[in-house]
Design a protein around this motif. Structure first.
Motif, PDB file in Angstrom:
ATOM      1  N   PHE A  82      15.307 -30.307 -80.301  1.00 53.34           N
ATOM      2  CA  PHE A  82      16.635 -30.886 -80.486  1.00 53.34           C
ATOM      3  C   PHE A  82      17.087 -30.837 -81.941  1.00 53.34           C
ATOM      4  N   LEU A  83      16.138 -30.898 -82.874  1.00 50.10           N
ATOM      5  CA  LEU A  83      16.500 -30.745 -84.284  1.00 50.10           C
ATOM      6  C   LEU A  83      17.094 -29.369 -84.549  1.00 50.10           C
ATOM      7  N   ALA A  84      16.401 -28.336 -84.081  1.00 46.63           N
ATOM      8  CA  ALA A  84      16.902 -26.974 -84.280  1.00 46.63           C
ATOM      9  C   ALA A  84      18.178 -26.730 -83.486  1.00 46.63           C
ATOM     10  N   LEU A  85      18.269 -27.324 -82.300  1.00 46.49           N
ATOM     11  CA  LEU A  85      19.462 -27.138 -81.473  1.00 46.49           C
ATOM     12  C   LEU A  85      20.695 -27.697 -82.170  1.00 46.49           C
ATOM     13  N   GLY A  86      20.537 -28.841 -82.847  1.00 43.48           N
ATOM     14  CA  GLY A  86      21.663 -29.425 -83.552  1.00 43.48           C
ATOM     15  C   GLY A  86      22.128 -28.607 -84.736  1.00 43.48           C
ATOM     16  N   CYS A  87      21.230 -27.769 -85.269  1.00 45.74           N
ATOM     17  CA  CYS A  87      21.569 -26.969 -86.451  1.00 45.74           C
ATOM     18  C   CYS A  87      21.831 -25.503 -86.133  1.00 45.74           C
ATOM     19  N   ALA A  88      21.566 -25.071 -84.910  1.00 42.71           N
ATOM     20  CA  ALA A  88      21.563 -23.639 -84.590  1.00 42.71           C
ATOM     21  C   ALA A  88      22.908 -22.973 -84.864  1.00 42.71           C
ATOM     22  N   SER A  89      24.008 -23.616 -84.458  1.00 43.45           N
ATOM     23  CA  SER A  89      25.316 -22.978 -84.608  1.00 43.45           C
ATOM     24  C   SER A  89      25.682 -22.763 -86.071  1.00 43.45           C
ATOM     25  N   LEU A 124       3.838 -29.269 -84.149  1.00 45.48           N
ATOM     26  CA  LEU A 124       4.574 -28.725 -83.012  1.00 45.48           C
ATOM     27  C   LEU A 124       6.080 -28.872 -83.186  1.00 45.48           C
ATOM     28  N   ALA A 125       6.505 -29.947 -83.846  1.00 47.62           N
ATOM     29  CA  ALA A 125       7.930 -30.087 -84.122  1.00 47.62           C
ATOM     30  C   ALA A 125       8.406 -28.943 -85.016  1.00 47.62           C
ATOM     31  N   ALA A 126       7.620 -28.630 -86.044  1.00 51.71           N
ATOM     32  CA  ALA A 126       7.995 -27.539 -86.945  1.00 51.71           C
ATOM     33  C   ALA A 126       7.965 -26.192 -86.237  1.00 51.71           C
ATOM     34  N   VAL A 127       6.910 -25.934 -85.480  1.00 48.27           N
ATOM     35  CA  VAL A 127       6.790 -24.646 -84.786  1.00 48.27           C
ATOM     36  C   VAL A 127       7.938 -24.458 -83.797  1.00 48.27           C
ATOM     37  N   THR A 128       8.267 -25.503 -83.039  1.00 48.94           N
ATOM     38  CA  THR A 128       9.363 -25.393 -82.072  1.00 48.94           C
ATOM     39  C   THR A 128      10.697 -25.192 -82.772  1.00 48.94           C
ATOM     40  N   ALA A 129      10.926 -25.940 -83.851  1.00 49.45           N
ATOM     41  CA  ALA A 129      12.172 -25.768 -84.610  1.00 49.45           C
ATOM     42  C   ALA A 129      12.281 -24.348 -85.151  1.00 49.45           C
ATOM     43  N   LEU A 130      11.160 -23.805 -85.631  1.00 52.82           N
ATOM     44  CA  LEU A 130      11.168 -22.437 -86.144  1.00 52.82           C
ATOM     45  C   LEU A 130      11.469 -21.437 -85.040  1.00 52.82           C
ATOM     46  N   MET A 131      10.865 -21.630 -83.876  1.00 51.77           N
ATOM     47  CA  MET A 131      11.089 -20.703 -82.764  1.00 51.77           C
ATOM     48  C   MET A 131      12.557 -20.695 -82.357  1.00 51.77           C
ATOM     49  N   VAL A 132      13.145 -21.893 -82.201  1.00 49.58           N
ATOM     50  CA  VAL A 132      14.538 -21.967 -81.764  1.00 49.58           C
ATOM     51  C   VAL A 132      15.473 -21.438 -82.849  1.00 49.58           C
ATOM     52  N   ALA A 133      15.199 -21.777 -84.104  1.00 46.47           N
ATOM     53  CA  ALA A 133      16.057 -21.311 -85.192  1.00 46.47           C
ATOM     54  C   ALA A 133      15.999 -19.801 -85.343  1.00 46.47           C
ATOM     55  N   LEU A 134      14.807 -19.229 -85.300  1.00 48.71           N
ATOM     56  CA  LEU A 134      14.672 -17.781 -85.426  1.00 48.71           C
ATOM     57  C   LEU A 134      15.282 -17.068 -84.226  1.00 48.71           C
ATOM     58  N   MET A 135      15.170 -17.682 -83.053  1.00 49.74           N
ATOM     59  CA  MET A 135      15.780 -17.108 -81.861  1.00 49.74           C
ATOM     60  C   MET A 135      17.297 -17.075 -81.991  1.00 49.74           C
ATOM     61  N   SER A 136      17.876 -18.119 -82.580  1.00 50.21           N
ATOM     62  CA  SER A 136      19.333 -18.197 -82.702  1.00 50.21           C
ATOM     63  C   SER A 136      19.884 -17.203 -83.710  1.00 50.21           C
ATOM     64  N   LEU A 137      19.030 -16.661 -84.587  1.00 51.46           N
ATOM     65  CA  LEU A 137      19.505 -15.679 -85.551  1.00 51.46           C
ATOM     66  C   LEU A 137      19.972 -14.406 -84.863  1.00 51.46           C
ATOM     67  N   THR A 138      19.314 -14.045 -83.779  1.00 50.59           N
ATOM     68  CA  THR A 138      19.699 -12.836 -83.060  1.00 50.59           C
ATOM     69  C   THR A 138      20.818 -13.093 -82.055  1.00 50.59           C
ATOM     70  N   ASP A 139      20.867 -14.310 -81.477  1.00 48.80           N
ATOM     71  CA  ASP A 139      21.906 -14.645 -80.505  1.00 48.80           C
ATOM     72  C   ASP A 139      22.050 -16.163 -80.438  1.00 48.80           C
ATOM     73  N   PRO A 140      23.025 -16.758 -81.158  1.00 50.94           N
ATOM     74  CA  PRO A 140      23.164 -18.217 -81.185  1.00 50.94           C
ATOM     75  C   PRO A 140      23.425 -18.831 -79.818  1.00 50.94           C
ATOM     76  N   THR A 141      23.943 -18.062 -78.866  1.00 55.52           N
ATOM     77  CA  THR A 141      24.291 -18.627 -77.563  1.00 55.52           C
ATOM     78  C   THR A 141      23.063 -18.959 -76.719  1.00 55.52           C
ATOM     79  N   VAL A 142      21.885 -18.453 -77.114  1.00 52.40           N
ATOM     80  CA  VAL A 142      20.687 -18.714 -76.314  1.00 52.40           C
ATOM     81  C   VAL A 142      19.903 -19.909 -76.850  1.00 52.40           C
ATOM     82  N   ALA A 143      20.424 -20.578 -77.871  1.00 54.76           N
ATOM     83  CA  ALA A 143      19.680 -21.676 -78.481  1.00 54.76           C
ATOM     84  C   ALA A 143      19.437 -22.813 -77.494  1.00 54.76           C
TER      85      ALA A 143
END
Length: 358
Positions: A82-89, A124-143
């Protein structure tokens, strides 16, 4: 060092048993991985391999340890998602802010892992945030879908591990050393802080390397860098030999697990049951190496993680060897960045002596 690891690996393979406490733990972990893969496949989760890795890493030698680790993994994953989701856009369109986010997440997660009594949740919070943030770099709509899938995958894998532990693992839990907490970070805990900063720098550089060299598997590179830097507190943060040993063990474990999985991918494993049996057999062997007595336990841990990541590609048996090769390349890329940054930023003997207490 490589010769010593290979010698230890041969000794561990010679010590493999089908009965006894180590074998019982291997059966429990293998069952947890099999259940997680079957459940995640039935639910058509995005990354079945992450559910399987969750089951493997949550599985501990005792029931209380597995339950505690599972609770921390779920809590950390939920917070990080949820931390990364709030920042992804915002992060997807501001590369400077994204780099600062990666630096902060990598540093905070590693530091929390090293000094907090709930360190596994921090990691795990850091790893998950990194995964979601890095994923959003290629396509923000999949965050959003990615964040929810991470939570679901971890929940499935953790549930399978706890179920297997309740059925097979013994009661009792070894005493854990007290965590120092977030205190005296510029004094006694300064080595932990510097180690965490190196971790954050590595993670921050991952997108630059990925773009510059056109490497595959960007999320896997970030997770690899974060996990490699997460050494146990007693390992000695300023001990270069200790870090190099751990890095060597991780590299060799990566090669062993990846090579074994690629060999199986080259075979016609097109049926679900033979594929699942091959997966659990490899996890059983790696679990016994992880708990072995020849000083290469981390080789078994890393081999199991890469074995799972390479062999599990979707919700069923793999149809191509190429995704496994790409994932292995992504992990290797993360390791390369880590080693380069560590060589540049690792303190010299003179600097370490200046920081040493009188």
């Amino acid at each position: 060092m490589i010769a010593a690891v290979l010698g230890g690996l041969r000794a561990e393979l010679g010590d493999l048993r089908l009965r006894g406490p180590r074998a019982q733990q291997g059966y429990a972990v293998s069952l947890a991985v099999a259940l997680s893969v079957a459940a995640a496949s039935m639910l058509t989760l995005q990354n079945v391999w992450w559910a399987a890795i969750s089951a493997f890493t949550v599985s501990q030698a005792t029931r209380p340890a597995s339950v505690r680790r599972g609770a921390l993994r779920i809590a950390g994953t939920t917070v990080g998602a949820f931390l990364a989701l709030g920042c992804a856009s915002t992060l997807a369109y501001d590369h400077v802010l994204c780099a600062l986010f990666l630096l902060a997440a990598g540093t905070a997660g590693t530091l929390g892992f090293l000094v907090s009594p709930y360190g596994y949740a921090w990691l795990l919070a850091a790893v998950t945030a990194l995964m979601v943030a890095l994923m959003s770099l290629t396509d923000p709509t999949v965050a959003l879908a990615g964040a929810l899938n991470r939570i679901g995958e971890v929940a499935v894998g953790t549930g399978a591990a706890i179920l297997a532990a309740l059925l097979f693992a013994p009661d009792g839990e070894a005493a854990r050393p007290p965590a120092p907490g977030f205190t005296d970070l510029l004094g006694a805990n300064r080595p932990a802080l510097m180690h965490a900063l190196r971790s954050g720098i590595v993670v921050m550089l991952i997108p630059l390397v990925w773009i510059g060299f056109d490497l595959p598997s960007l999320p896997q590179m970030g997770v690899t860098a974060a996990a490699v830097m997460a050494v146990q507190p007693q390992a000695g943060f300023d001990d270069h030999a200790t870090f190099v040993t751990r890095g060597t063990h991780r590299m060799l474990g990566c090669l062993v697990g990846g090579a074994a999985a690629l060999v199986l991918l080259a075979l016609p494993l097109t049926e679900f049951l033979p594929w699942l049996l091959a997966l659990t057999a490899g996890v059983f062997v790696c679990t016994q190496i992880q708990s072995g007595l020849h000083g290469i336990g981390y080789v078994g841990t890393q081999a199991a993680v890469v074995y799972i990541m390479t062999l599990v590609q979707g919700t069923g048996p793999p149809t191509s060897i190429l995704p496994g090769i790409e994932r292995l390349a992504g992990i290797t890329g993360g390791l390369a960045v880590l080693l380069l940054v560590s060589l540049v930023l690792w303190p010299t003997r003179g600097q370490a002596a200046l920081r040493a207490p009188p």
